[in-house]
Enzyme design. Structure first.
Site, short mmCIF file in Angstrom:
data_model
loop_
_atom_site.label_atom_id
_atom_site.label_comp_id
_atom_site.label_asym_id
_atom_site.label_seq_id
_atom_site.Cartn_x
_atom_site.Cartn_y
_atom_site.Cartn_z
N GLY A 194 0.82 -1.22 0.00
CA GLY A 194 0.00 0.00 0.00
C GLY A 194 0.85 1.25 0.00
N ASN A 195 0.22 2.37 0.23
CA ASN A 195 0.97 3.63 0.31
C ASN A 195 0.31 4.54 1.34
OD1 ASN A 195 -1.01 5.48 -1.06
ND2 ASN A 195 -0.73 3.94 -2.66
#
Ligand code: C5P
Length: 420
Positions: A217-218
């Site tokens: 993810g980020n």
């Protein structure tokens, strides 16, 4: 009641603080306007803390708000305590060289002066004449008390006690005004330049599953995308927000936000792509504010990947995701559709943030790209933002900084210019 408390430069200025507190305790909204000299005796923080209102002495503060006129016109009562001999002379002459004197000229409500000075000054023919003139003009000049003055001297000229000033001043106005805000908020209508337009905004950050429990993810919170959605809806657009894993408080903002938006929740890049393309088929604008993963694991097992004692981790093979923005820009789901992207960049030895943004703008083919610097507490997850808006050729067409809502409005300004 909305009271303006003028404070001028005398030792008795400390009693203005007590008067301020008294008026606030009685439920009045009080805005303090000191003269420059008053601030030699009592500081701005004291007045601001006790009034809960900003304090300024100059007409040049908040010029767009035309506050010298707004404050005077909006007041129910003006009290100047202490009023020095010099200040009364200036009021008689109609001078307007600071915020207090200017405000007085604009005020049409009852005005009360509570003078304080040495007996000799109070008795001087100039002061006597000024007091007479002020009273003839309708100013209520309270008689000073008699007693101990600043030094060892005593006599008339002492500032009356705050309770006495408050009682005498408040008796001049109607009690029905209690509780009104100090300055009525001025409603600035939102532009409705997106009325009837359909816009699709992606927000948040995608998650690429490694297995049923893990993902790549980020850090995107989705704040900028939600601000874009709220701003567009406020300007009249019909908004679909494709929300990828928004932070919990940001999700609340969409649900509880003042503007209604349709929300489609997605997790992965594949889901985001499908949702944006479906909603975007008949949209006037597509804005890709989501941080989309460039790569995803090539395979996603149905079962959780196990840690086998003695064996190192199996490598995760990545494959490239489709570039949704570039696809949309080159394909155009609808004629005349405006496509906008973001470029979160960091500068490095091969170029600045803007250099990388320019390259991206040309490569992606979008109509506009908002370039922002990220990393070291900037951009992702923060409250504010700063963007440079480039057109498809990489030319700068706008700049915006401030809250994410302010940045959002600047972007919609740029988009509105491109809409047929
Ligand atoms: O190439 P980069 O990820 O920096 O580009 C950012 C812009 O491209 C954003 O508007 C983002 O939403 C979009 N993007 C996309 N699909 C990808 C990667 C990024 O639409 N696979």
């Amino acid at each position: 009641m909305r009271i303006l408390l003028g404070v001028t430069g005398g030792i008795a200025a400390y009693k203005a603080v007590l008067l301020l507190r008294l008026l606030r305790e009685q439920g009045h909204a009080v805005r303090v306007i000191p003269t420059r000299a008053a601030l030699e005796f009592v500081g701005v923080p004291t007045f601001e803390a006790l009034s809960g209102e900003p304090v300024s002495t100059e007409v040049f503060d908040d010029v767009p708000g035309v506050q010298h006129v707004a404050l005077g016109k909006g007041a129910d009562l003006v009290i100047v305590a202490p009023a020095t001999a010099d200040f009364m002379a200036r009021a008689v002459a109609g001078l307007a060289d600071d915020l207090l004197t200017t405000t007085l000229l604009a005020a049409r409500c009852p005005v009360v002066f509570a003078p304080a000075m040495h007996t000799e000054m109070w008795d001087h023919p100039a002061t006597r004449a000024n007091v007479t003139t002020l009273r003839e003009r309708g100013v209520h000049v309270i008689e000073p008390a008699s007693g101990r003055l600043t030094g060892v001297d005593t006599g008339p000229g002492r500032l009356p006690e705050p309770e006495d000033i408050a009682r005498e001043a408040l008796s001049l106005v109607q009690p029905s005004l209690v509780g009104r805000p100090l300055v009525e908020p001025v409603e600035t209508p939102e532009p409705r330049d997106l009325a009837g337009r359909r816009v699709v905004i992606s927000a948040g950050g995608t998650r690429e599953p490694i297995d049923p429990v893990r993902f790549i993810g980020n850090r995107s919170s989705g704040r900028q995308g939600v601000a874009l959605a709220q701003a567009a809806a406020a300007r009249g657009a019909d908004v679909t927000l494709v929300a990828a894993n928004l932070a919990a408080d940001v999700t609340d903002q969409v649900i509880a936000g003042p503007q209604p938006c349709s929300v489609v929740r997605v997790e992965s890049t594949a889901e985001l792509r499908d949702a944006v393309r479906a909603a975007g088929a008949d949209a006037d604008v597509i804005m890709m504010a989501a941080a989309v993963a460039d790569f995803r694991p090539a395979a996603t097992p149905d079962a959780k990947i196990k840690k086998v004692p003695g064996q190192g981790p199996a490598p995760i093979v990545l494959v490239e995701n489709p570039d949704i923005l570039a696809e949309l820009a080159h394909e155009r789901l609808r004629a005349g559709q405006v496509v906008v992207g973001f470029a979160a960049e960091t500068g490095d030895e091969s170029g600045s943030v803007l250099d990388h943004g320019r390259t991206k703008a040309r490569r992606k083919g979008a109509d506009l790209i908002a370039v922002n610097a990220v990393g070291a507490g900037r951009g992702f997850g923060t409250e504010g933002n700063e963007v440079t808006i480039l057109d498809g050729t990489g030319d700068v067409v706008g700049q915006a900084s401030g809250s994410k809502r302010e940045v959002a409005d600047a972007l919609w300004d740029a988009v509105a210019k491109l809409l047929p």
